[in-house]
Design an enzyme around this catalytic site. Structure first.
Site, mmCIF file in Angstrom:
data_model
loop_
_atom_site.group_PDB
_atom_site.id
_atom_site.type_symbol
_atom_site.label_atom_id
_atom_site.label_comp_id
_atom_site.label_asym_id
_atom_site.label_seq_id
_atom_site.Cartn_x
_atom_site.Cartn_y
_atom_site.Cartn_z
ATOM 1 N N HIS A 17 0.865 -1.188 0.000
ATOM 2 C CA HIS A 17 0.000 0.000 0.000
ATOM 3 C C HIS A 17 0.897 1.233 0.000
ATOM 4 C CE1 HIS A 17 -3.896 2.036 1.630
ATOM 5 N NE2 HIS A 17 -3.174 2.882 0.897
ATOM 6 N N HIS A 19 1.327 4.745 -2.667
ATOM 7 C CA HIS A 19 0.968 5.484 -3.885
ATOM 8 C C HIS A 19 2.233 6.113 -4.449
ATOM 9 C CE1 HIS A 19 -3.399 5.357 -2.873
ATOM 10 N NE2 HIS A 19 -2.889 5.222 -1.665
ATOM 11 N N HIS A 201 -9.270 0.586 -1.801
ATOM 12 C CA HIS A 201 -9.330 1.305 -0.524
ATOM 13 C C HIS A 201 -10.780 1.269 -0.037
ATOM 14 C CE1 HIS A 201 -5.482 2.902 -1.762
ATOM 15 N NE2 HIS A 201 -5.420 3.795 -0.798
ATOM 16 N N GLU A 204 -11.552 3.318 5.216
ATOM 17 C CA GLU A 204 -10.581 4.219 5.852
ATOM 18 C C GLU A 204 -11.347 5.209 6.722
ATOM 19 O OE1 GLU A 204 -8.084 6.346 3.056
ATOM 20 O OE2 GLU A 204 -6.826 7.215 4.624
ATOM 21 N N ASP A 283 1.706 4.087 2.796
ATOM 22 C CA ASP A 283 0.688 4.854 2.058
ATOM 23 C C ASP A 283 1.291 5.959 1.184
ATOM 24 O OD1 ASP A 283 -1.878 5.339 1.234
ATOM 25 O OD2 ASP A 283 -2.622 6.158 3.114
ATOM 26 N N ASP A 284 1.619 7.096 1.776
ATOM 27 C CA ASP A 284 2.143 8.249 1.008
ATOM 28 C C ASP A 284 3.376 8.798 1.725
ATOM 29 O OD1 ASP A 284 -0.070 8.762 -1.057
ATOM 30 O OD2 ASP A 284 -1.179 8.635 0.825
HETATM 31 N N1 HPA Z 1 -6.856 7.167 0.827
HETATM 32 C C1 HPA Z 1 -7.486 7.448 -0.301
HETATM 33 N N2 HPA Z 1 -6.863 7.919 -1.361
HETATM 34 C C2 HPA Z 1 -5.559 8.123 -1.314
HETATM 35 C C3 HPA Z 1 -4.858 7.860 -0.166
HETATM 36 C C4 HPA Z 1 -5.526 7.339 0.948
HETATM 37 O O1 HPA Z 1 -4.974 7.064 2.036
HETATM 38 N N3 HPA Z 1 -3.569 8.167 -0.434
HETATM 39 C C5 HPA Z 1 -3.517 8.597 -1.693
HETATM 40 N N4 HPA Z 1 -4.711 8.575 -2.233
HETATM 41 ZN ZN ZN Z 2 -3.759 4.714 0.154
#
Ligand code: HPA
Ligand code: ZN
Length: 350
Positions: A17, A19, A201, A204, A283-284
């Site tokens: 996970h 991006h 996703h 969340e 994640d990012d």
């Molecule tokens: N959630 C949804 N979209 C996203 C995320 C996330 O954590 N990170 C980058 N795009």
């Molecule tokens: Zn994500």
């Protein structure tokens, strides 16, 4: 750097996970924005990354995406993302890219995929880290563009277009609030029928019924985040019994979704105690000042995990991956061997 931090950095790790746009170095954001004529609210990238919720984060994420102007930019992004991951023991990653914004602006999917693949090949040669791609649907663009993305991808793969052999599957990200995941059933159905793997996703910032829709309606084999899963005991049991992977991002859930004030309050240990296959991911990372070493180290400290727990978590990353069985076995052996080699180092400190 402490011995444990260093051992965690060296431990080979999998990431499911992440991006690719969220790995963009702040200096690259500024450089590409200048070159491509994209106005940023500030040229101090540390001031750029300010948000208080998933949706305010996404505004910045979309701005960062918009600085990618052509295939060369995608290649650079992919290359740098792997170089930076390798510093933290990344061994294998299945990384998302979300091209809706760029396709809308006139870029071609074939150029994006070819650019990403070019950067990945160069980075693999430099580091030995292997990276595959997942094409994410951006929920904010709606089901029509989602279906078109999959149609284009299937056609590119059929024609053997450069880099398309790296795209393992499709996913879906972006805003969850007010979006019904089942609206995207047609896109996911086409992906499944075309031999693409599926993830999404879900949960969340939404309740567990969106997670259920992800597996039952969209046919997903794993779920990204899945943070609300524990709110549904029956669904939790099903995920545990069937070992359906979750790609959990504890520090992102704090920094992006603002779901908990502190890592110690994240339900990651409850997820593992419930028997869930809860893989660990960033994640990012560049947009949240995270990296895999910090993700592992902070989780180890917050939940009093042992070295063997952390090795088990790294191995679960392989279990949740889409590697073929031979490659998965080889990577598990590598992680186990490194885990054994590094254990005495950790024991000295621990
Ligand atoms: N959630 C949804 N979209 C996203 C995320 C996330 O954590 N990170 C980058 N795009
Ligand atoms: Zn994500």
């Amino acid at each position: 750097m402490t011995t444990i931090t260093d051992a965690l950095r060296r431990l080979p790790k999998v990431e499911l996970h992440c991006h690719v746009e969220g790995t963009m170095r702040p200096s690259t954001v500024v450089e590409l924005a200048t070159r491509n004529g994209i106005a940023l609210p500030t040229d101090d990238p540390t001031q750029l990354y300010r948000y208080t919720s998933l949706d305010t984060f996404l505004d910045i994420f979309w701005l960062v995406q918009s600085v990618l102007g052509d295939g060369d930019d995608w290649a650079r992004l992919a290359y740098e993302s792997v170089i930076d991951g390798a510093e933290h023991g990344l061994a294998y990653r299945e990384t998302f890219f979300t091209p809706a914004r760029h396709l809308d602006a006139g870029q071609r999917l074939g150029d994006i995929v070819a650019g990403l693949a070019e950067g990945l090949v160069a980075a693999e040669d430099a580091t030995g880290v292997r990276v595959m791609l997942i094409a994410d649907i951006d929920r904010a663009y709606g089901p029509g563009p989602g279906r078109e993305l999959v149609e284009q991808l299937v056609e590119l793969r059929r024609s053997g277009a450069p880099g398309t052999d790296r795209v393992l599957g499709v996913g879906m990200d972006s805003t969850e609030l007010g979006v019904d995941p089942t609206d995207f059933a047609s896109a996911f159905d086409l992906a499944g029928r075309s031999g693409l793997r599926r993830t999404s996703h879900q949960g969340e910032v939404t309740p567990p019924d969106t997670i259920r829709a992800g597996i039952d309606v969209l046919g997903c084999e794993r779920i990204d985040h899945g943070l609300s899963l524990l709110d549904d005991a029956e669904l939790t049991k099903r995920f545990a019994d069937e070992r359906i992977p979750l790609t959990v991002c504890p520090n992102s859930n704090i920094r992006i979704a603002n779901a908990f004030p502190r890592l110690e309050e994240h339900p990651y240990p409850q997820m593992r105690d419930a028997g869930l296959l809860a893989t660990l991911n960033t994640d990012d990372p560049a947009m949240t000042d995270l990296d895999l070493t910090y993700e592992y180290h902070s989780v180890m400290e917050a939940f009093d995990y042992t070295w063997d727990d952390m090795v088990a978590i790294a191995l679960e990353g392989v279990e949740g991956s889409w590697l073929d069985p031979d490659d998965a076995r080889a990577l598990k052996e590598r992680i186990t061997a490194e885990g054994d080699r590094l254990r005495p180092v950790v024991d000295v400190e621990g």
